[in-house]
Scaffold this motif. Sequence first.
Motif: not given
Length: 92
Positions: A34-42, A72-79
Amino acid sequence: MANMEKMLIAAANGETVSIGNIDSVYYEEFDFELLETQLGMLKILVPQTLSINTFSKFPEWFTSSDCRYMLSEVQKIIRLILVLPATNAISE
């Protein structure tokens, strides 16, 4: 920690990113597919007119956009990035 910052900045600027060694350290914290997908969406979600070249600009954009609800996974990294320096300072 710096690797996570660089990873987010690169993804926000449309560069191809690699999760690298964070999966070995934080394997229980993240869904890495999911994190890889979300990073691609950025690269699609960050406006092209916005230049994110330091991490300090990233949370400002992220919290002001509705993207935070989708990533959600990107948000976890930011936190994690925002909280760990304080945690490390307390232990010193």
